[in-house]
Design a protein around this motif. Sequence first.
Motif, PDB file in Angstrom:
ATOM      1  N   GLY A   1       0.791  -1.225   0.000  1.00 30.34           N
ATOM      2  CA  GLY A   1       0.000   0.000   0.000  1.00 30.34           C
ATOM      3  C   GLY A   1       0.821   1.271   0.000  1.00 30.34           C
ATOM      4  N   SER A   2       2.026   1.227  -0.573  1.00 34.68           N
ATOM      5  CA  SER A   2       2.885   2.420  -0.588  1.00 34.68           C
ATOM      6  C   SER A   2       3.146   2.874  -2.025  1.00 34.68           C
ATOM      7  CB  SER A   2       4.228   2.135   0.094  1.00 34.68           C
ATOM      8  OG  SER A   2       5.056   1.366  -0.745  1.00 34.68           O
ATOM      9  N   TYR A   3       3.735   4.047  -2.136  1.00 31.25           N
ATOM     10  CA  TYR A   3       4.068   4.570  -3.465  1.00 31.25           C
ATOM     11  C   TYR A   3       5.104   3.682  -4.153  1.00 31.25           C
ATOM     12  CZ  TYR A   3       4.117   8.048  -7.109  1.00 31.25           C
ATOM     13  OH  TYR A   3       3.960   8.675  -8.312  1.00 31.25           O
ATOM     14  N   ASP A   4       5.966   3.068  -3.380  1.00 29.18           N
ATOM     15  CA  ASP A   4       6.942   2.140  -3.960  1.00 29.18           C
ATOM     16  C   ASP A   4       6.240   0.999  -4.685  1.00 29.18           C
ATOM     17  OD1 ASP A   4       9.053   3.642  -2.984  1.00 29.18           O
ATOM     18  OD2 ASP A   4       9.284   2.423  -1.177  1.00 29.18           O
ATOM     19  N   ASP A   5       5.083   0.584  -4.159  1.00 33.33           N
ATOM     20  CA  ASP A   5       4.315  -0.479  -4.819  1.00 33.33           C
ATOM     21  C   ASP A   5       3.715   0.004  -6.132  1.00 33.33           C
ATOM     22  OD1 ASP A   5       4.594  -2.615  -2.806  1.00 33.33           O
ATOM     23  OD2 ASP A   5       3.540  -1.180  -1.527  1.00 33.33           O
ATOM     24  N   ILE A   6       3.374   1.270  -6.209  1.00 27.88           N
ATOM     25  CA  ILE A   6       2.891   1.845  -7.476  1.00 27.88           C
ATOM     26  C   ILE A   6       4.031   1.894  -8.480  1.00 27.88           C
ATOM     27  CG2 ILE A   6       2.070   3.967  -8.565  1.00 27.88           C
ATOM     28  CD1 ILE A   6       0.363   4.450  -6.060  1.00 27.88           C
ATOM     29  N   LEU A   7       5.218   2.297  -8.017  1.00 34.25           N
ATOM     30  CA  LEU A   7       6.371   2.409  -8.922  1.00 34.25           C
ATOM     31  C   LEU A   7       6.696   1.084  -9.614  1.00 34.25           C
ATOM     32  CD1 LEU A   7       8.770   4.649  -6.797  1.00 34.25           C
ATOM     33  CD2 LEU A   7       7.504   5.320  -8.855  1.00 34.25           C
ATOM     34  N   LYS A   8       6.433  -0.021  -8.947  1.00 33.61           N
ATOM     35  CA  LYS A   8       6.732  -1.345  -9.519  1.00 33.61           C
ATOM     36  C   LYS A   8       5.930  -1.620 -10.794  1.00 33.61           C
ATOM     37  CE  LYS A   8       7.563  -3.353  -4.978  1.00 33.61           C
ATOM     38  NZ  LYS A   8       7.035  -4.259  -3.955  1.00 33.61           N
ATOM     39  N   TRP A   9       4.817  -0.919 -10.972  1.00 35.35           N
ATOM     40  CA  TRP A   9       3.925  -1.197 -12.095  1.00 35.35           C
ATOM     41  C   TRP A   9       4.126  -0.253 -13.280  1.00 35.35           C
ATOM     42  CZ3 TRP A   9       1.546  -5.648 -12.330  1.00 35.35           C
ATOM     43  CH2 TRP A   9       1.418  -6.379 -11.153  1.00 35.35           C
ATOM     44  N   ARG A  10       5.109   0.617 -13.220  1.00 31.24           N
ATOM     45  CA  ARG A  10       5.360   1.517 -14.348  1.00 31.24           C
ATOM     46  C   ARG A  10       5.631   0.698 -15.604  1.00 31.24           C
ATOM     47  NH1 ARG A  10      10.020   5.161 -11.854  1.00 31.24           N
ATOM     48  NH2 ARG A  10      10.565   3.116 -11.085  1.00 31.24           N
ATOM     49  N   GLY A  11       4.975   1.085 -16.690  1.00 24.32           N
ATOM     50  CA  GLY A  11       5.178   0.411 -17.968  1.00 24.32           C
ATOM     51  C   GLY A  11       4.415  -0.893 -18.115  1.00 24.32           C
ATOM     52  N   ASN A  12       3.706  -1.332 -17.085  1.00 23.80           N
ATOM     53  CA  ASN A  12       2.967  -2.593 -17.126  1.00 23.80           C
ATOM     54  C   ASN A  12       1.541  -2.348 -17.612  1.00 23.80           C
ATOM     55  OD1 ASN A  12       1.163  -4.771 -15.908  1.00 23.80           O
ATOM     56  ND2 ASN A  12       3.205  -5.598 -15.514  1.00 23.80           N
ATOM     57  N   LYS A  13       1.004  -3.293 -18.354  1.00 26.31           N
ATOM     58  CA  LYS A  13      -0.340  -3.133 -18.924  1.00 26.31           C
ATOM     59  C   LYS A  13      -1.431  -3.052 -17.852  1.00 26.31           C
ATOM     60  CE  LYS A  13      -1.272  -8.019 -19.529  1.00 26.31           C
ATOM     61  NZ  LYS A  13      -2.024  -8.966 -20.289  1.00 26.31           N
ATOM     62  N   ASN A  14      -1.170  -3.504 -16.641  1.00 25.16           N
ATOM     63  CA  ASN A  14      -2.151  -3.465 -15.553  1.00 25.16           C
ATOM     64  C   ASN A  14      -1.936  -2.290 -14.591  1.00 25.16           C
ATOM     65  OD1 ASN A  14      -3.342  -5.848 -16.480  1.00 25.16           O
ATOM     66  ND2 ASN A  14      -1.881  -7.085 -15.346  1.00 25.16           N
ATOM     67  N   ILE A  15      -1.203  -1.289 -14.989  1.00 30.66           N
ATOM     68  CA  ILE A  15      -0.832  -0.200 -14.077  1.00 30.66           C
ATOM     69  C   ILE A  15      -2.050   0.476 -13.449  1.00 30.66           C
ATOM     70  CG2 ILE A  15      -0.563   1.467 -15.957  1.00 30.66           C
ATOM     71  CD1 ILE A  15       1.672   2.790 -14.248  1.00 30.66           C
ATOM     72  N   GLY A  16      -3.082   0.754 -14.214  1.00 30.96           N
ATOM     73  CA  GLY A  16      -4.262   1.431 -13.670  1.00 30.96           C
ATOM     74  C   GLY A  16      -4.946   0.607 -12.600  1.00 30.96           C
ATOM     75  N   GLU A  17      -5.152  -0.648 -12.882  1.00 33.61           N
ATOM     76  CA  GLU A  17      -5.774  -1.564 -11.920  1.00 33.61           C
ATOM     77  C   GLU A  17      -4.932  -1.687 -10.659  1.00 33.61           C
ATOM     78  OE1 GLU A  17      -6.809  -6.336 -11.792  1.00 33.61           O
ATOM     79  OE2 GLU A  17      -6.634  -5.334 -13.740  1.00 33.61           O
ATOM     80  N   GLU A  18      -3.630  -1.776 -10.818  1.00 36.91           N
ATOM     81  CA  GLU A  18      -2.739  -1.938  -9.668  1.00 36.91           C
ATOM     82  C   GLU A  18      -2.649  -0.676  -8.815  1.00 36.91           C
ATOM     83  OE1 GLU A  18      -1.693  -4.811  -8.639  1.00 36.91           O
ATOM     84  OE2 GLU A  18      -2.498  -5.822 -10.405  1.00 36.91           O
ATOM     85  N   ILE A  19      -2.709   0.504  -9.438  1.00 36.13           N
ATOM     86  CA  ILE A  19      -2.737   1.742  -8.658  1.00 36.13           C
ATOM     87  C   ILE A  19      -3.990   1.750  -7.790  1.00 36.13           C
ATOM     88  CG2 ILE A  19      -3.018   4.261  -8.766  1.00 36.13           C
ATOM     89  CD1 ILE A  19      -1.218   4.219 -11.279  1.00 36.13           C
ATOM     90  N   ASP A  20      -5.122   1.346  -8.373  1.00 30.38           N
ATOM     91  CA  ASP A  20      -6.369   1.268  -7.606  1.00 30.38           C
ATOM     92  C   ASP A  20      -6.233   0.321  -6.418  1.00 30.38           C
ATOM     93  OD1 ASP A  20      -7.696   3.066  -9.275  1.00 30.38           O
ATOM     94  OD2 ASP A  20      -8.632   1.495 -10.496  1.00 30.38           O
ATOM     95  N   LYS A  21      -5.554  -0.800  -6.613  1.00 28.81           N
ATOM     96  CA  LYS A  21      -5.372  -1.774  -5.529  1.00 28.81           C
ATOM     97  C   LYS A  21      -4.490  -1.211  -4.412  1.00 28.81           C
ATOM     98  CE  LYS A  21      -5.904  -5.959  -8.326  1.00 28.81           C
ATOM     99  NZ  LYS A  21      -5.181  -7.119  -8.896  1.00 28.81           N
ATOM    100  N   VAL A  22      -3.418  -0.517  -4.784  1.00 30.06           N
ATOM    101  CA  VAL A  22      -2.522   0.077  -3.784  1.00 30.06           C
ATOM    102  C   VAL A  22      -3.286   1.106  -2.955  1.00 30.06           C
ATOM    103  CG1 VAL A  22      -0.482   1.558  -3.468  1.00 30.06           C
ATOM    104  CG2 VAL A  22      -0.392  -0.357  -5.082  1.00 30.06           C
ATOM    105  N   ILE A  23      -4.042   1.953  -3.621  1.00 26.14           N
ATOM    106  CA  ILE A  23      -4.818   2.970  -2.916  1.00 26.14           C
ATOM    107  C   ILE A  23      -5.853   2.314  -2.007  1.00 26.14           C
ATOM    108  CG2 ILE A  23      -6.496   4.840  -3.234  1.00 26.14           C
ATOM    109  CD1 ILE A  23      -4.817   5.682  -5.711  1.00 26.14           C
ATOM    110  N   ALA A  24      -6.492   1.256  -2.479  1.00 20.04           N
ATOM    111  CA  ALA A  24      -7.483   0.541  -1.661  1.00 20.04           C
ATOM    112  C   ALA A  24      -6.837  -0.059  -0.411  1.00 20.04           C
ATOM    113  CB  ALA A  24      -8.168  -0.545  -2.490  1.00 20.04           C
ATOM    114  N   LYS A  25      -5.632  -0.606  -0.546  1.00 20.59           N
ATOM    115  CA  LYS A  25      -4.938  -1.172   0.628  1.00 20.59           C
ATOM    116  C   LYS A  25      -4.615  -0.091   1.656  1.00 20.59           C
ATOM    117  CE  LYS A  25      -2.919  -5.172  -1.640  1.00 20.59           C
ATOM    118  NZ  LYS A  25      -1.701  -5.830  -2.098  1.00 20.59           N
ATOM    119  N   LEU A  26      -4.159   1.052   1.176  1.00 19.64           N
ATOM    120  CA  LEU A  26      -3.866   2.164   2.074  1.00 19.64           C
ATOM    121  C   LEU A  26      -5.153   2.656   2.740  1.00 19.64           C
ATOM    122  CD1 LEU A  26      -1.720   4.133   3.163  1.00 19.64           C
ATOM    123  CD2 LEU A  26      -2.187   5.580   1.185  1.00 19.64           C
ATOM    124  N   ALA A  27      -6.217   2.743   1.978  1.00 19.86           N
ATOM    125  CA  ALA A  27      -7.510   3.184   2.524  1.00 19.86           C
ATOM    126  C   ALA A  27      -8.033   2.185   3.557  1.00 19.86           C
ATOM    127  CB  ALA A  27      -8.518   3.369   1.400  1.00 19.86           C
TER     128      ALA A  27
END
Length: 175
Positions: A59-85
């Motif tokens: 649930g951190s920004y580092d977890d978002i950074l891991k998805w740069r350039g990946n086809k699932n980046i949008g979905e994964e950003i949503d998941k990271v934000i949901a975990k933090l929430a």
Amino acid sequence: MAIKKNEMYTSLYAACDVLRGGVDPSQYKNYILRLLFVKYVSDKFKDVPYAEIQIPEGGSYDDILKWRGNKNIGEEIDKVIAKLADANDLHGIIAKDFHFNDETKLGSGQDMVDKLTKLVNIFNRPEFNFKNNKADGDDILGDAYEYLMRRFAVDSGKSKGQFYTPAEVSRILAK
């Protein structure tokens, strides 16, 4: 070292440039402020025991950074934000009816991947390193929100007074 507001404003404007096209300017803040919030709390509170905000595994920004350039980046950003929430009871604040995986606003396929990767990279710039920011009493997130509101009140075709009260007016009224 304190963050320089002019550097932050320049980067916020660059983030707005990334979103131009499919996203209405009145919605830029939805994307930008959520990413900025995740970046800020991740830098300030990750690995800090008993912190005001708990940063969960995944649930951190580092977890978002891991998805740069990946086809699932949008979905994964949503998941990271949901975990933090989830970890901080922030639903309705950072996890609302709003998604980074919205093809109608962010495009589809590689277009979405490129757009979100650019957006994520902007908040990974040195001026957004909040780990050692010593600007006590400085409301970085509030300043960012105010900047975006001021900037896009004019661009939306509405007068600023319809949905934004400049800080100077608020201070005068408070006095």
